[in-house]
Design an enzyme around this catalytic site. Structure first.
Site, PDB file in Angstrom:
ATOM      1  N   ASP A  11       0.869  -1.188   0.000  1.00  0.00           N
ATOM      2  CA  ASP A  11       0.000   0.000   0.000  1.00  0.00           C
ATOM      3  C   ASP A  11       0.904   1.236   0.000  1.00  0.00           C
ATOM      4  OD1 ASP A  11      -2.534   1.476   0.283  1.00  0.00           O
ATOM      5  OD2 ASP A  11      -1.851   1.933   2.298  1.00  0.00           O
ATOM      6  N   SER A  12       0.304   2.396  -0.198  1.00  0.00           N
ATOM      7  CA  SER A  12       1.082   3.643  -0.143  1.00  0.00           C
ATOM      8  C   SER A  12       1.490   3.979   1.287  1.00  0.00           C
ATOM      9  CB  SER A  12       0.236   4.793  -0.702  1.00  0.00           C
ATOM     10  OG  SER A  12      -0.963   4.908   0.057  1.00  0.00           O
ATOM     11  N   TYR A  43      -1.109   7.964  -3.204  1.00  0.00           N
ATOM     12  CA  TYR A  43      -1.329   7.475  -4.578  1.00  0.00           C
ATOM     13  C   TYR A  43      -2.525   8.174  -5.234  1.00  0.00           C
ATOM     14  CZ  TYR A  43       1.721   3.304  -4.045  1.00  0.00           C
ATOM     15  OH  TYR A  43       2.778   2.434  -3.888  1.00  0.00           O
ATOM     16  N   CYS A  75      -4.559  -1.849  -1.683  1.00  0.00           N
ATOM     17  CA  CYS A  75      -4.831  -0.439  -1.947  1.00  0.00           C
ATOM     18  C   CYS A  75      -5.827  -0.383  -3.101  1.00  0.00           C
ATOM     19  CB  CYS A  75      -3.522   0.250  -2.338  1.00  0.00           C
ATOM     20  SG  CYS A  75      -3.743   1.922  -2.938  1.00  0.00           S
ATOM     21  N   THR A  77      -6.826   2.213  -4.837  1.00  0.00           N
ATOM     22  CA  THR A  77      -6.379   3.100  -5.920  1.00  0.00           C
ATOM     23  C   THR A  77      -5.407   2.355  -6.837  1.00  0.00           C
ATOM     24  OG1 THR A  77      -6.509   4.896  -4.316  1.00  0.00           O
ATOM     25  CG2 THR A  77      -5.392   5.370  -6.385  1.00  0.00           C
ATOM     26  N   CYS A 187     -11.384   2.847  -0.079  1.00  0.00           N
ATOM     27  CA  CYS A 187      -9.967   3.148   0.116  1.00  0.00           C
ATOM     28  C   CYS A 187      -9.559   2.359   1.352  1.00  0.00           C
ATOM     29  CB  CYS A 187      -9.769   4.642   0.342  1.00  0.00           C
ATOM     30  SG  CYS A 187      -8.110   5.070   0.925  1.00  0.00           S
ATOM     31  N   THR A 188      -8.488   1.619   1.249  1.00  0.00           N
ATOM     32  CA  THR A 188      -8.151   0.711   2.356  1.00  0.00           C
ATOM     33  C   THR A 188      -7.854   1.478   3.644  1.00  0.00           C
ATOM     34  OG1 THR A 188      -5.843   0.594   1.605  1.00  0.00           O
ATOM     35  CG2 THR A 188      -7.342  -1.116   0.823  1.00  0.00           C
TER      36      THR A 188
HETATM   37  N1  DGL Z   1      -4.881   3.132   0.597  1.00  0.00           N
HETATM   38  C1  DGL Z   1      -5.081   3.646  -0.714  1.00  0.00           C
HETATM   39  C2  DGL Z   1      -6.403   3.149  -1.303  1.00  0.00           C
HETATM   40  O1  DGL Z   1      -6.884   2.137  -0.923  1.00  0.00           O
HETATM   41  C3  DGL Z   1      -4.943   5.087  -1.027  1.00  0.00           C
HETATM   42  C4  DGL Z   1      -4.267   6.095  -0.243  1.00  0.00           C
HETATM   43  C5  DGL Z   1      -3.452   7.044  -1.097  1.00  0.00           C
HETATM   44  O2  DGL Z   1      -4.020   7.978  -1.684  1.00  0.00           O
HETATM   45  O3  DGL Z   1      -2.257   6.794  -1.162  1.00  0.00           O
HETATM   46  O4  DGL Z   1      -6.952   3.738  -2.181  1.00  0.00           O
END
Ligand code: DGL
Length: 265
Positions: A11-12, A43, A75, A77, A187-188
């Site tokens: 993940d980010s 991200y 993640c 995204t 979003c996680t």
């Molecule tokens: N955890 C990421 C998701 O599920 C996004 C967070 C980010 O913008 O980096 O979308």
């Protein structure tokens, strides 16, 4: 033959931790590498092509360094923007993606309106609307919440119960004004506020997430893999060159993982 090949969660930032934790609770013997790409966080503010390039380079490097048996893109995204490109680039590695739980929401909704809270990049992607239409689920009301991503990544470990409730109520007010009865946490990172969303949205809005589904998907892929008899301690790895912020030490401790930088490897 036992294998030490780890399962990779990516993940980010901290967004994949609830997924990793849930998986480990059911599969404590697994060897895990959790990669937080703090260098490229967030991200959701990037363009699709840019994120695809970042993830291709990163996953290639992680394969060379850790030789994972499965990669979980924890993640939403990254999954929506880049999973098919990653599968194409690395055909030998089984990937598990985290797609927002639009399907169960579409099948449950009576108003035909599904709320989706995600990042800017996720909300822009046509894929989500196509998915809802595919399951006969009508209209997606999408709200991008980059400030909620930042709040969770940087402050969730310090936030008071009141701050969390206030944050959640702000979004629910907007969704209620749209007359919807289902809300997908897309979003996680938002999983850290799952209980707050559930409590504050009851009884008129049902909240959906994908944690259990993802654990089952990993288990299904892993069914034929050998499990290490003495799994090494899990590893929490950060991108970027700066000293890990103190919060990363706490996250690593809370998982029982060792913390290190990818740059040092
Ligand atoms: N955890 C990421 C998701 O599920 C996004 C967070 C980010 O913008 O980096 O979308």
């Amino acid at each position: 033959m036992a294998t030490e090949r780890p399962i990779l969660f990516l993940d980010s930032g901290i967004g994949g931790i609830p997924y990793c934790r849930h998986f480990l609770q059911r599969n404590p013997g697994e060897s895990i590498v959790y990669l937080a790409d703090r260098q490229h966080f967030p991200y959701g503010r990037r363009e699709k092509e840019e994120l695809v390039a970042i993830l291709r380079a990163l996953v290639g490097r992680l394969i060379r360094t850790f030789n994972p048996k499965i990669a979980v893109i924890a993640c939403n995204t990254a999954t929506i923007a880049a999973l098919s490109e990653l599968r194409e680039s690395f055909p030998g590695l089984p990937f598990v993606g985290t797609v927002p739980a639009v399907k169960p929401a579409a099948l449950t909704s009576k108003t035909g309106k599904i709320g989706l809270l995600g990042t800017e990049l996720t909300i822009r992607q046509p894929y989500i609307r196509e998915l809802a239409a595919h399951f006969g689920g009508g209209e997606i009301v999408g709200i991008a919440a980059p400030e909620l991503v930042e709040f969770i990544e940087n402050r969730i470990h310090l936030a008071t119960a009141e701050e969390k409730t206030e944050m959640v109520r702000g979004y629910l007010e907007q969704f209620r004004a749209d007359g919807l009865d289902t809300l997908v946490l897309g979003c996680t990172h938002f999983l850290f506020l799952l209980e707050d969303f559930r409590r504050e949205s009851s009884p008129d809005i049902t909240v959906f997430d994908s944690v259990e589904g993802i654990t089952h998907r990993i288990e299904a892929l892993d069914a034929e893999a050998a499990h290490p008899e003495n799994p090494p301690r899990g590893r929490l790895i950060l991108t970027g060159t700066g000293e890990p912020e103190a919060s990363w030490t706490s996250w690593a401790d809370s998982l029982g993982f060792d913390l290190s930088l990818l740059e040092e490897r």
